[in-house]
Scaffold this motif. Structure first.
Motif, mmCIF file in Angstrom:
data_model
loop_
_atom_site.group_PDB
_atom_site.id
_atom_site.type_symbol
_atom_site.label_atom_id
_atom_site.label_comp_id
_atom_site.label_asym_id
_atom_site.label_seq_id
_atom_site.Cartn_x
_atom_site.Cartn_y
_atom_site.Cartn_z
ATOM 1 N N PHE A 160 43.086 31.089 50.093
ATOM 2 C CA PHE A 160 43.433 32.499 49.962
ATOM 3 C C PHE A 160 42.944 33.298 51.164
ATOM 4 O O PHE A 160 41.775 33.205 51.564
ATOM 5 N N ARG A 161 43.833 34.111 51.695
ATOM 6 C CA ARG A 161 43.495 34.902 52.879
ATOM 7 C C ARG A 161 43.219 36.366 52.604
ATOM 8 O O ARG A 161 42.636 37.054 53.439
ATOM 9 N N HIS A 162 43.613 36.860 51.446
ATOM 10 C CA HIS A 162 43.491 38.293 51.198
ATOM 11 C C HIS A 162 42.583 38.509 49.985
ATOM 12 O O HIS A 162 42.887 37.996 48.892
ATOM 13 N N TRP A 163 41.521 39.269 50.182
ATOM 14 C CA TRP A 163 40.472 39.405 49.177
ATOM 15 C C TRP A 163 40.166 40.857 48.874
ATOM 16 O O TRP A 163 40.251 41.717 49.768
ATOM 17 N N GLY A 164 39.775 41.106 47.627
ATOM 18 C CA GLY A 164 39.221 42.389 47.272
ATOM 19 C C GLY A 164 37.741 42.428 47.588
ATOM 20 O O GLY A 164 37.154 41.449 48.058
ATOM 21 N N GLN A 165 37.123 43.554 47.265
ATOM 22 C CA GLN A 165 35.712 43.763 47.621
ATOM 23 C C GLN A 165 34.757 43.214 46.577
ATOM 24 O O GLN A 165 33.567 43.084 46.843
ATOM 25 N N GLY A 166 35.257 42.917 45.404
ATOM 26 C CA GLY A 166 34.431 42.356 44.350
ATOM 27 C C GLY A 166 33.934 43.394 43.365
ATOM 28 O O GLY A 166 33.814 44.573 43.681
ATOM 29 N N THR A 167 33.665 42.928 42.154
ATOM 30 C CA THR A 167 33.069 43.761 41.118
ATOM 31 C C THR A 167 32.001 42.944 40.410
ATOM 32 O O THR A 167 32.187 41.757 40.143
ATOM 33 N N LEU A 219 34.695 41.738 28.685
ATOM 34 C CA LEU A 219 35.060 42.654 29.752
ATOM 35 C C LEU A 219 36.466 42.307 30.212
ATOM 36 O O LEU A 219 36.886 41.146 30.138
ATOM 37 N N ARG A 220 37.175 43.304 30.717
ATOM 38 C CA ARG A 220 38.451 43.042 31.365
ATOM 39 C C ARG A 220 38.389 43.556 32.797
ATOM 40 O O ARG A 220 38.209 44.759 33.025
ATOM 41 N N LEU A 221 38.524 42.636 33.718
ATOM 42 C CA LEU A 221 38.545 42.997 35.128
ATOM 43 C C LEU A 221 39.984 43.275 35.558
ATOM 44 O O LEU A 221 40.911 42.603 35.107
ATOM 45 N N SER A 222 40.121 44.254 36.432
ATOM 46 C CA SER A 222 41.429 44.602 36.977
ATOM 47 C C SER A 222 41.435 44.381 38.479
ATOM 48 O O SER A 222 40.406 44.553 39.150
ATOM 49 N N CYS A 223 42.590 44.031 38.984
ATOM 50 C CA CYS A 223 42.788 43.841 40.421
ATOM 51 C C CYS A 223 44.084 44.558 40.788
ATOM 52 O O CYS A 223 45.177 44.030 40.573
ATOM 53 N N GLN A 234 49.769 48.104 54.454
ATOM 54 C CA GLN A 234 48.599 47.242 54.559
ATOM 55 C C GLN A 234 48.263 46.676 53.197
ATOM 56 O O GLN A 234 48.169 47.400 52.226
ATOM 57 N N LEU A 235 48.093 45.365 53.146
ATOM 58 C CA LEU A 235 47.796 44.687 51.885
ATOM 59 C C LEU A 235 46.369 45.021 51.453
ATOM 60 O O LEU A 235 45.427 44.865 52.236
ATOM 61 N N GLN A 236 46.216 45.489 50.225
ATOM 62 C CA GLN A 236 44.900 45.856 49.728
ATOM 63 C C GLN A 236 44.750 45.447 48.264
ATOM 64 O O GLN A 236 45.705 45.547 47.485
ATOM 65 N N LEU A 237 43.544 44.991 47.928
ATOM 66 C CA LEU A 237 43.194 44.629 46.551
ATOM 67 C C LEU A 237 41.934 45.380 46.173
ATOM 68 O O LEU A 237 40.955 45.375 46.937
ATOM 69 N N VAL A 238 41.955 45.988 44.998
ATOM 70 C CA VAL A 238 40.785 46.729 44.522
ATOM 71 C C VAL A 238 40.451 46.263 43.120
ATOM 72 O O VAL A 238 41.242 46.453 42.189
ATOM 73 N N GLU A 239 39.253 45.657 42.968
ATOM 74 C CA GLU A 239 38.798 45.221 41.658
ATOM 75 C C GLU A 239 38.034 46.331 40.956
ATOM 76 O O GLU A 239 37.402 47.163 41.605
ATOM 77 N N SER A 240 38.074 46.285 39.638
ATOM 78 C CA SER A 240 37.289 47.201 38.820
ATOM 79 C C SER A 240 37.071 46.549 37.458
ATOM 80 O O SER A 240 37.674 45.531 37.142
ATOM 81 N N GLY A 241 36.197 47.165 36.667
ATOM 82 C CA GLY A 241 35.983 46.692 35.309
ATOM 83 C C GLY A 241 34.703 45.928 35.081
ATOM 84 O O GLY A 241 34.391 45.560 33.945
ATOM 85 N N GLY A 242 33.955 45.682 36.141
ATOM 86 C CA GLY A 242 32.694 44.983 35.971
ATOM 87 C C GLY A 242 31.643 45.865 35.319
ATOM 88 O O GLY A 242 31.857 47.062 35.102
ATOM 89 N N THR A 285 49.317 44.922 39.080
ATOM 90 C CA THR A 285 47.897 44.695 38.802
ATOM 91 C C THR A 285 47.709 43.346 38.096
ATOM 92 O O THR A 285 48.512 42.999 37.225
ATOM 93 N N ALA A 286 46.673 42.651 38.493
ATOM 94 C CA ALA A 286 46.271 41.429 37.800
ATOM 95 C C ALA A 286 45.008 41.703 36.998
ATOM 96 O O ALA A 286 44.228 42.599 37.337
ATOM 97 N N TYR A 287 44.819 40.916 35.957
ATOM 98 C CA TYR A 287 43.672 41.115 35.081
ATOM 99 C C TYR A 287 42.979 39.783 34.814
ATOM 100 O O TYR A 287 43.581 38.717 34.888
#
Length: 125
Positions: free
Chosen positions: A112-119, A18-22, A1-9, A78-80
């Motif tokens: 874009f069809r696939h999204w993370g939850q946001g930070t 700040l550096r955000l991670s995905c 299952q495709l999943q994206l998780v953001e962090s760093g906010g 991971t993307a930043y």
């Protein structure tokens, strides 16, 4: 299952960084166009930066050019989004998104069809 998780906010003072991670799972990031978007209270979601898997180019909205940098670590899948010289107007929820078929040239959320939850990012003194 495709999943994206953001962090760093977080909360940062004007002029700070700040550096955000995905972090991606369930798929290989290299096969996808990547976008960073943000949504401020009461405003529509807007494109901040997009990397296109199709032409290999990265574009930025004018408001962040020279201050923000999108990058990828393929090994880490991971993307930043490195954000420097932050301003109060950068305050928003930041989202990463991917899509195999998106060109990314206009960096439009509609591509874009696939999204993370946001930070959440708050720039304030």
């Amino acid at each position: 299952q495709l999943q994206l998780v953001e962090s760093g906010g977080g909360l940062v003072q004007p002029g700070g960084s700040l550096r955000l991670s995905c972090e991606a799972s369930g798929f290989t990031l290299i096969d996808y166009t990547i976008g960073w978007f943000r949504q401020a209270p009461g405003k529509e979601r807007e494109g901040v930066s997009c990397f296109s898997r199709i032409d290999g180019l990265t574009n930025y909205t004018d408001a962040v050019k020279g201050r923000f940098t999108l990058s990828r670590d393929i090994a880490a899948n991971t993307a930043y989004l490195q954000m420097n010289s932050l301003k109060p107007e950068d305050t928003a929820i930041y989202f990463c998104a991917v899509d195999h078929w998106a060109w990314g040239r206009l960096c439009s959320p509609d591509e874009f069809r696939h999204w993370g939850q946001g930070t959440s990012v708050t720039v304030s003194s």
